[in-house]
Design an enzyme around this catalytic site. Structure first.
Site, mmCIF file in Angstrom:
data_model
loop_
_atom_site.group_PDB
_atom_site.id
_atom_site.type_symbol
_atom_site.label_atom_id
_atom_site.label_comp_id
_atom_site.label_asym_id
_atom_site.label_seq_id
_atom_site.Cartn_x
_atom_site.Cartn_y
_atom_site.Cartn_z
ATOM 1 N N GLY A 12 0.816 -1.204 0.000
ATOM 2 C CA GLY A 12 0.000 0.000 0.000
ATOM 3 C C GLY A 12 0.846 1.249 0.000
ATOM 4 O O GLY A 12 1.802 1.352 0.776
ATOM 5 N N ASN A 68 -6.667 -5.206 7.134
ATOM 6 C CA ASN A 68 -6.341 -5.531 5.754
ATOM 7 C C ASN A 68 -7.452 -6.422 5.217
ATOM 8 O O ASN A 68 -7.699 -7.504 5.752
ATOM 9 C CB ASN A 68 -4.994 -6.257 5.685
ATOM 10 C CG ASN A 68 -4.688 -6.773 4.293
ATOM 11 O OD1 ASN A 68 -5.093 -6.180 3.295
ATOM 12 N ND2 ASN A 68 -3.973 -7.876 4.213
#
Length: 509
Positions: free
Chosen positions: A28, A102
């Site tokens: 990310g 997540n």
């Protein structure tokens, strides 16, 4: 897809969390955040951007404490441009909770309404992670009812979360004054592991999305957290673990092995690097049936994730392997950049050709997967511009034909180049002379052979089978309508909403 880290130690953890997030930066690039705890007080800093840009020396100094967690964010739900949705998220009752997540909840809209109407809890963003935090807070409040917190209470709360929440979720959370909680959804779709080590203060327990975050910081990987399992690490570093799901089964996301994870990670007993070698081996059979090897002069990978598959393919076919593209490491991964316009713009900034490897040759390019086709079309043209006589393209993964709802940015069928197209139609869109795809069953066999104890995979973007059993076309449409990932929806990119509600950054940060 995000990267998460949680640590309980006898020494300050701010630097260790930072180092762990750097090792997970590939998961990310949109935002990063760290929360630490000293006594019963949380200290937070989070913002949009890469880890190295979000945290300066003054920010690190303002994150004291021996317990903490962090996240690198890649938005698949909520608003990709909103700084408010950087994680971790905080709620002050019960005890004080901070959470990073997540994955992607498939019933976030229903839960949000339920939280407001029944649980009387307020959600201030479009993020499903804030929904998940409030479900956990409500379940924890129900189990304790004003009594001192015990590990049994924590596990009862996680059982309540599993009953209410659908989708994919790997979670790390801090409970103020009590410890660190980590848990994984009942299918184990998103990865989570635990390890331990020693520092100057004594024993340290660490959980993270990938084993590389443990090993890269000098800690020892112990095991993967099982699907449905919860692990609670108290403030003394004692680890409590319990299975909290009634029918847990291990169906990890197969795209982690194809593309998302670092090759030096081991996830659910499978070496990511070896999985990619195996994919190259099975791909070789597909290539031979489409393009005679004597018509291929050279095999060239499209950096980076495809290299193991390309090397194995070249070895088996007896064709020279060459590096024909040089990657600019200071441009983000194109696949996970928000906004198709940004994605298109960055391809030629990201890669440059070594013309001598292409000129006058029939070239087989190997990629890990083909999602939107934007990058593939551009790269094929770059090869032609460099003088390639013919350009063949092989994908180590099958055609991506279906949206992913479990935390990968493949939201709408219309964005997927393989949706409702034949291989020949896809070839014409991309512009290559031949297009070779891996087949779905071959992919599954190649990876599952490394751990036959797996129950299966979530391969929904390839085969359209959603393992949670609750996903329909209406579900996908509703999730897409709730996404706020375009700048048009919020004005100019980078605007900061003055109404933000979050645990403020420490004074002076």
């Amino acid at each position: 897809m995000c990267g998460i880290v949680g640590i309980v130690s006898k020494a300050p953890v701010n630097q260790l969390i930072y180092d762990g997030l750097l090792l997970l930066q590939h998961r990310g690039q949109d935002a990063a955040g760290i929360v630490t705890q000293q006594g019963r007080k949380f200290y937070m800093h989070k913002a949009k951007g890469m880890v190295r840009d979000v945290f300066r020396t003054r920010n690190m100094r303002a994150l004291p404490g021996n317990v903490g967690l962090g996240q690198v964010r890649y938005p698949t739900a909520g608003n990709a441009f909103s700084e408010d949705e950087a994680q971790p998220f905080y709620v002050n009752a019960p005890f004080g909770l901070v959470l990073s997540h997540n994955g992607n909840l498939t019933n976030a809209a229903e839960l949000k309404a339920e939280l407001f109407n029944t649980d009387h809890r307020h959600i201030n963003t479009d993020s499903d992670s804030e929904v998940l935090l409030n479900v956990l807070a409500h379940e924890l409040e129900k189990t304790t009812r004003g009594l001192p917190l015990t590990p049994a209470d924590v596990f009862a709360a996680v059982r309540g979360v599993h009953k209410r929440v659908k989708g994919s979720y790997a979670v790390v959370a801090l409970i103020a004054g009590h410890g660190l909680l980590a848990f994984r959804d009942p299918f184990g779709i998103r990865p989570l592991c635990i390890g331990h080590g020693q520092n100057e203060g004594g024993a340290t327990v660490m959980v993270a999305s990938e084993s590389v975050a443990l090993e890269g910081t000098g800690y020892q990987f112990e095991r993967d957290i099982a699907p449905g399992e919860a692990v609670f690490v108290d403030m003394d570093g004692k680890v409590h673990a319990e299975q909290c799901a009634a029918n847990a089964r291990l169906y990890p996301c197969i795209f982690e092995f194809v593309y998302l994870a670092r090759p030096d990670s081991v996830m659910d007993g499978i070496s990511v690097y070896q999985a990619r070698l195996n994919l190259g081996e099975t791909l070789a059979k597909r290539v031979v049936s489409t393009v005679p090897p004597n018509e291929i002069d050279v095999i060239i990978p499209i950096p980076e994730s495809s290299r193991p598959s390309a090397t194995q393919l070249a070895h088996l076919l007896g064709i020279p392997y060459r590096e024909g593209f040089v990657k600019n490491r200071y441009v983000g991964r194109t696949f996970i950049m928000p906004g198709q316009g940004v994605r298109k713009k960055s391809v030629r900034q990201k890669l440059n050709v070594i013309a001598s490897e292409f000129k006058g040759r029939n070239v087989l390019l190997v990629d890990d997967s083909i999602v939107r086709g934007t990058t593939s079309r551009e790269i094929v043209q770059m090869a032609r511009d460099a003088g390639a006589r013919k350009v063949y393209l092989a994908s180590a993964a099958p055609p991506v034909r279906f949206p992913n709802v479990y935390g990968i940015d493949m939201p709408t069928p219309g964005e997927l180049v393989a949706h409702d197209r034949s291989i020949e139609e896809i070839r014409k869109v991309i512009g290559c002379d031949a297009l070779i795809y891996q087949d779905v069953e071959g992919m599954k066999r190649a990876i599952r052979s490394l751990n036959p104890e797996l129950d299966g995979f979530d391969a929904s973007c390839f085969d359209g089978v959603y393992v949670t059993g609750d996903v329909t076309a209406e579900t996908i449409a509703a999730m897409n309508s709730a996404r706020g990932d375009t700048a048009e929806k919020i004005g100019e990119e980078g605007d900061v909403d003055a109404s933000r509600l979050a645990l403020p950054n420490p004074e002076g940060a």
